[in-house]
Design an enzyme around this catalytic site. Structure first.
Site, PDB file in Angstrom:
ATOM      1  N   GLY A   1       0.786  -1.132   0.111  1.00 35.26           N
ATOM      2  CA  GLY A   1       0.054   0.073  -0.036  1.00 35.26           C
ATOM      3  C   GLY A   1       0.815   1.374  -0.016  1.00 35.26           C
ATOM      4  O   GLY A   1       0.504   2.218  -0.267  1.00 35.26           O
TER       5      GLY A   1
ATOM      6  N   THR B   1       3.566   4.779   1.068  1.00 35.48           N
ATOM      7  CA  THR B   1       3.165   5.850   1.739  1.00 35.48           C
ATOM      8  C   THR B   1       1.778   6.089   1.865  1.00 35.48           C
ATOM      9  O   THR B   1       1.344   6.314   3.041  1.00 35.48           O
ATOM     10  CB  THR B   1       3.962   6.861   1.232  1.00 35.48           C
ATOM     11  OG1 THR B   1       5.276   6.632   0.958  1.00 35.48           O
ATOM     12  CG2 THR B   1       3.750   8.266   2.128  1.00 35.48           C
TER      13      THR B   1
ATOM     14  N   GLY C   1      13.895  -4.645  -4.223  1.00 34.80           N
ATOM     15  CA  GLY C   1      14.137  -4.453  -5.546  1.00 34.80           C
ATOM     16  C   GLY C   1      15.289  -3.762  -6.021  1.00 34.80           C
ATOM     17  O   GLY C   1      15.384  -2.709  -5.559  1.00 34.80           O
TER      18      GLY C   1
ATOM     19  N   ILE D   1       0.268  18.952   4.129  1.00 37.62           N
ATOM     20  CA  ILE D   1       0.800  18.023   5.189  1.00 37.62           C
ATOM     21  C   ILE D   1       0.604  18.898   6.512  1.00 37.62           C
ATOM     22  O   ILE D   1       0.267  18.366   7.591  1.00 37.62           O
ATOM     23  CB  ILE D   1       1.866  17.187   4.992  1.00 37.62           C
ATOM     24  CG1 ILE D   1       1.664  16.315   3.765  1.00 37.62           C
ATOM     25  CG2 ILE D   1       2.290  16.226   6.038  1.00 37.62           C
ATOM     26  CD1 ILE D   1       2.844  15.456   3.420  1.00 37.62           C
TER      27      ILE D   1
ATOM     28  N   GLU E   1       6.038  29.317   7.896  1.00 41.57           N
ATOM     29  CA  GLU E   1       6.223  29.089   6.388  1.00 41.57           C
ATOM     30  C   GLU E   1       7.008  30.068   5.912  1.00 41.57           C
ATOM     31  O   GLU E   1       6.624  31.446   5.964  1.00 41.57           O
ATOM     32  CB  GLU E   1       4.740  29.172   5.922  1.00 41.57           C
ATOM     33  CG  GLU E   1       4.549  29.258   4.420  1.00 41.57           C
ATOM     34  CD  GLU E   1       5.230  28.016   3.824  1.00 41.57           C
ATOM     35  OE1 GLU E   1       4.908  26.866   4.006  1.00 41.57           O
ATOM     36  OE2 GLU E   1       6.074  28.500   2.825  1.00 41.57           O
TER      37      GLU E   1
ATOM     38  N   VAL F   1      12.981  28.395   9.699  1.00 40.72           N
ATOM     39  CA  VAL F   1      13.657  28.149  11.330  1.00 40.72           C
ATOM     40  C   VAL F   1      15.213  28.079  10.953  1.00 40.72           C
ATOM     41  O   VAL F   1      15.571  27.661   9.769  1.00 40.72           O
ATOM     42  CB  VAL F   1      13.386  26.540  11.520  1.00 40.72           C
ATOM     43  CG1 VAL F   1      14.351  26.052  12.702  1.00 40.72           C
ATOM     44  CG2 VAL F   1      11.982  26.627  12.306  1.00 40.72           C
TER      45      VAL F   1
ATOM     46  N   SER G   1       7.751  19.549   7.996  1.00 39.36           N
ATOM     47  CA  SER G   1       7.156  18.958   6.788  1.00 39.36           C
ATOM     48  C   SER G   1       7.474  19.856   5.818  1.00 39.36           C
ATOM     49  O   SER G   1       6.769  20.985   5.497  1.00 39.36           O
ATOM     50  CB  SER G   1       5.496  18.891   7.364  1.00 39.36           C
ATOM     51  OG  SER G   1       4.983  20.361   7.438  1.00 39.36           O
TER      52      SER G   1
ATOM     53  N   HIS H   1     -32.002  20.637  -3.498  1.00 36.96           N
ATOM     54  CA  HIS H   1     -32.202  21.708  -2.358  1.00 36.96           C
ATOM     55  C   HIS H   1     -32.726  20.948  -1.128  1.00 36.96           C
ATOM     56  O   HIS H   1     -33.541  19.906  -1.133  1.00 36.96           O
ATOM     57  CB  HIS H   1     -33.126  22.722  -2.733  1.00 36.96           C
ATOM     58  CG  HIS H   1     -33.050  23.627  -1.423  1.00 36.96           C
ATOM     59  ND1 HIS H   1     -32.150  24.432  -0.977  1.00 36.96           N
ATOM     60  CD2 HIS H   1     -34.218  23.823  -0.284  1.00 36.96           C
ATOM     61  CE1 HIS H   1     -32.635  24.966   0.115  1.00 36.96           C
ATOM     62  NE2 HIS H   1     -33.901  24.757   0.376  1.00 36.96           N
TER      63      HIS H   1
HETATM   64  P1  FAD Z   1       4.643   5.391  -2.333  1.00 30.02           P
HETATM   65  O1  FAD Z   1       2.963   5.511  -1.786  1.00 30.02           O
HETATM   66  O2  FAD Z   1       5.666   6.087  -1.603  1.00 30.02           O
HETATM   67  O3  FAD Z   1       4.827   3.865  -2.479  1.00 30.02           O
HETATM   68  C1  FAD Z   1       6.070   3.401  -2.718  1.00 30.02           C
HETATM   69  C2  FAD Z   1       6.382   2.002  -2.137  1.00 30.02           C
HETATM   70  O4  FAD Z   1       7.662   1.573  -2.623  1.00 30.02           O
HETATM   71  C3  FAD Z   1       6.818   2.098  -0.862  1.00 30.02           C
HETATM   72  O5  FAD Z   1       5.858   1.063  -0.233  1.00 30.02           O
HETATM   73  C4  FAD Z   1       8.311   1.602  -0.406  1.00 30.02           C
HETATM   74  O6  FAD Z   1       8.291   0.741   0.387  1.00 30.02           O
HETATM   75  C5  FAD Z   1       8.348   0.898  -1.980  1.00 30.02           C
HETATM   76  N1  FAD Z   1       9.846   0.686  -2.188  1.00 30.02           N
HETATM   77  C6  FAD Z   1      10.724   1.785  -2.304  1.00 30.02           C
HETATM   78  N2  FAD Z   1      11.853   1.552  -2.792  1.00 30.02           N
HETATM   79  C7  FAD Z   1      11.709  -0.067  -2.932  1.00 30.02           C
HETATM   80  C8  FAD Z   1      12.620  -0.994  -3.180  1.00 30.02           C
HETATM   81  N3  FAD Z   1      13.806  -0.920  -3.661  1.00 30.02           N
HETATM   82  N4  FAD Z   1      11.898  -2.308  -3.385  1.00 30.02           N
HETATM   83  C9  FAD Z   1      10.897  -2.775  -3.017  1.00 30.02           C
HETATM   84  N5  FAD Z   1       9.933  -1.478  -2.566  1.00 30.02           N
HETATM   85  C10 FAD Z   1      10.319  -0.352  -2.651  1.00 30.02           C
HETATM   86  N6  FAD Z   1      -1.693  12.485  -1.491  1.00 30.02           N
HETATM   87  C11 FAD Z   1      -3.166  12.606  -1.897  1.00 30.02           C
HETATM   88  O7  FAD Z   1      -3.404  12.240  -2.923  1.00 30.02           O
HETATM   89  N7  FAD Z   1      -3.993  12.778  -0.837  1.00 30.02           N
HETATM   90  C12 FAD Z   1      -3.717  12.945   0.444  1.00 30.02           C
HETATM   91  O8  FAD Z   1      -4.675  13.089   1.113  1.00 30.02           O
HETATM   92  C13 FAD Z   1      -2.440  12.638   0.745  1.00 30.02           C
HETATM   93  N8  FAD Z   1      -1.942  12.968   2.087  1.00 30.02           N
HETATM   94  C14 FAD Z   1      -0.726  12.603   2.406  1.00 30.02           C
HETATM   95  C15 FAD Z   1      -0.122  12.670   3.908  1.00 30.02           C
HETATM   96  C16 FAD Z   1       1.013  12.609   4.119  1.00 30.02           C
HETATM   97  C17 FAD Z   1       1.379  12.755   5.601  1.00 30.02           C
HETATM   98  C18 FAD Z   1       2.022  12.056   3.313  1.00 30.02           C
HETATM   99  C19 FAD Z   1       3.368  12.062   3.603  1.00 30.02           C
HETATM  100  C20 FAD Z   1       1.705  11.993   1.820  1.00 30.02           C
HETATM  101  C21 FAD Z   1       0.422  12.348   1.473  1.00 30.02           C
HETATM  102  N9  FAD Z   1       0.058  12.289   0.366  1.00 30.02           N
HETATM  103  C22 FAD Z   1      -1.226  12.541  -0.165  1.00 30.02           C
HETATM  104  C23 FAD Z   1       1.027  11.747  -0.924  1.00 30.02           C
HETATM  105  C24 FAD Z   1       0.804  10.327  -1.342  1.00 30.02           C
HETATM  106  O9  FAD Z   1       0.957   9.574  -0.184  1.00 30.02           O
HETATM  107  C25 FAD Z   1       1.817   9.932  -2.316  1.00 30.02           C
HETATM  108  O10 FAD Z   1       1.658  11.075  -3.461  1.00 30.02           O
HETATM  109  C26 FAD Z   1       1.729   8.830  -2.846  1.00 30.02           C
HETATM  110  O11 FAD Z   1       1.779   7.714  -1.575  1.00 30.02           O
HETATM  111  C27 FAD Z   1       2.735   8.238  -3.621  1.00 30.02           C
HETATM  112  O12 FAD Z   1       2.275   6.933  -4.497  1.00 30.02           O
HETATM  113  P2  FAD Z   1       3.539   6.306  -5.017  1.00 30.02           P
HETATM  114  O13 FAD Z   1       3.134   4.989  -5.625  1.00 30.02           O
HETATM  115  O14 FAD Z   1       4.260   7.124  -5.884  1.00 30.02           O
HETATM  116  O15 FAD Z   1       4.598   5.747  -3.853  1.00 30.02           O
END
Ligand code: FAD
Length: 461
Positions: A38, A40, A113, A182, A201, A235, A264, A439
């Site tokens: 799943g 981040t 990977g 965030i 900010e 900061v 953040s 409405h």
């Molecule tokens: P990720 O979700 O980061 O997944 C990447 C995965 O790759 C991770 O599980 C990692 O472990 C894995 N990985 C990395 N390197 C390797 C490797 N070498 N081998 C195997 N696995 C690996 N976005 C929104 O749209 N709405 C929101 O409300 C929102 N809220 C957020 C709140 C916070 C606090 C944060 C930090 C982010 C938020 N985001 C939000 C942003 C969103 O989480 C990211 O844009 C999104 O997760 C990106 O998806 P991704 O698939 O690119 O990567």
């Protein structure tokens, strides 16, 4: 004909959505994930933060219950229970992805990977090292929290967004460095539960890059709730790390001591250590993988999607890019279109935008009209006690096409999609205003905003 073998590194919304689409289209799919399924989004981002915010929103609502004629006893927030609920939500959704993978015969390998070649990935896991063959590789490794060079994130008083999700005790005071989405979502969470919050900010307004009018309303609203907001302020140094607190020097000369600081200040692409440079995949100066509009990297057969490819760091963008990469890899040429991407901030009240701001539309030399409607004139908003904020529309004069929409107010993050749909399919402000809305609903405010473009809103002068 043998099936195409798609290997995806990373199981966030970029990786897992790409995997499901590839399986739907008949490919043999392997997903490699070094952490939990799943990414981040599910584990440290979108879902846990919205789950925490749901608790904070309920806490606010119960505290305000008297105004609705409802009397409750002592209201207390239990952070450990809030965190437990967050864990259950994550677990349930993670199980859902796992089951979908099983049903679609997507192979899931829990390991790290590394790209050896455009057709071979090495996976190191607890059960040893194996190599997986691929006809297409999709890198979806996401991003990590950026830090500041002078802040020691190992100190217990210093938190990243990921650390906040594991807190077992509410801090009395917190300094949040960064007034982006965030930072402000956490500001609302802590503020609701009684923590004294200061946000700094460096830019001259919070939610930088967004609509300035909304930023102003958000600033006023947060200040009213007791959040201290300092813009054009950064900061400069951490003066001391104590056992129970931390003291920072701000760029305005002020020294501030708080129990915790939350850094953040953005995200850094997770592109290092994947073997990408060795196979010739080009990165930009910020470590983002460079891709074309088919999501293919500088090496044919290797695609990159989501945060690791930079651009707009949002889950739904990652998923859309994942689908585009798969479509192209499986022989259906299609290009990624970034023109209509809703961006949502789940603060109290919520903020949501899509398309161009008035400044952007004017800068693109278009003649524009605007519409505006306040939730204070919306019956449903009054009924639910959330008559705060407004809707804006940016419209191209002549064609009457909607170029942008910006909402601050109740359920803004849901309402925005009507405007996204209008922009995406060329619906004009006249057509939106001529669409009967039920409405009383919050959605009526969108119709009224469209009426207001022609000075014909019913509920405002
Ligand atoms: P990720 O979700 O980061 O997944 C990447 C995965 O790759 C991770 O599980 C990692 O472990 C894995 N990985 C990395 N390197 C390797 C490797 N070498 N081998 C195997 N696995 C690996 N976005 C929104 O749209 N709405 C929101 O409300 C929102 N809220 C957020 C709140 C916070 C606090 C944060 C930090 C982010 C938020 N985001 C939000 C942003 C969103 O989480 C990211 O844009 C999104 O997760 C990106 O998806 P991704 O698939 O690119 O990567």
């Amino acid at each position: 004909m043998s099936k195409k073998r798609i290997v995806i590194v990373g199981s966030g919304p970029g990786g897992y959505v790409a995997a499901i689409r590839a399986a739907q289209l008949g490919a043999e799919v392997t997903v490699i994930e070094k952490d939990v399924i799943g990414g981040t989004c599910l584990n440290y981002g979108c879902i846990p933060t919205k789950t925490l915010l749901a608790s904070a929103e309920l806490f606010n609502a119960v505290n305000d219950a008297k105004a609705f004629g409802i009397y409750v006893g002592e209201v207390r927030a239990d952070l450990q229970k809030i965190m437990e609920r967050k864990g259950k939500v994550i677990q349930g959704l993670g199980d859902g992805i796992r089951k979908t993978f099983e049903k679609r015969k997507v192979r899931f390998i829990n390991g790290t990977g590394t790209v050896i070649s455009p057709t071979r990935i090495r996976v190191a896991s607890v059960s040893g090292v194996e190599e997986v063959d691929a006809s297409t590789v999709i890198i979806a490794t996401g991003s990590n929290p950026a830090t500041l060079p002078f802040v020691d994130v190992e100190k217990p008083a210093v938190l990243t967004s990921t650390d906040v999700l594991e807190l077992d005790k509410l801090p009395q005071t917190i300094l949040i460095i960064g007034g982006g989405a965030i930072g402000l979502e956490f500001a609302c969470f802590f503020n609701a539960l009684g923590t004294k919050v200061t946000v700094v900010e460096v830019m001259d307004y919070i939610l930088p890059g967004g609509d300035k009018r909304i930023s102003k309303q958000m600033t006023q609203n947060l200040k009213k709730k007791g959040v201290k907001i300092l813009v054009k302020t950064g900061v400069e140094a951490v003066l001391s790390y104590g056992d129970e607190d931390v003291t920072c020097l701000l760029s305005n000369g002020e020294e501030i001591t708080t129990e915790k600081i939350l850094v953040s200040v953005g995200r850094i692409a997770n592109s290092k250590g994947l073997g990408l440079e060795d196979v010739g995949v080009a990165l930009d100066e910020r470590q983002n993988i460079i891709v074309n509009d088919s999501m293919e990297t500088s090496v044919a057969g290797i695609y990159a999607v989501g945060d690791v490819a930079g651009g707009i760091l949002l889950a739904h963008v990652a998923s859309a890019e994942g689908i585009i990469a798969v479509e192209n890899a499986l022989g259906n040429p299609t290009k990624m279109d970034y023109s209509v991407i809703p961006t949502c901030v789940y603060t109290f009240p919520e903020v949501a935008s899509v398309g161009q701001t008035t400044d952007e539309a004017r800068a693109s030399a278009r003649e524009i009209k605007t519409g505006w409607f306040p939730f204070s004139a919306c019956g449903k908003a009054a009924a639910i006690g959330q008559a705060i904020g407004s809707v804006q529309l940016v419209v191209e004069a002549g064609s009457e096409k909607i170029l942008g929409g910006h909402i601050i107010g109740p359920h803004a993050t849901e309402l925005i999609h009507e405007i996204a749909l209008a922009i995406r399919w060329g619906i004009t402000a006249e057509e939106l205003s001529a669409t009967i809305h039920a409405h009383p609903t919050l959605s009526e405010s969108l119709m009224e905003t469209a009426h207001s473009v022609y000075k014909q809103a019913i509920h405002i002068l």
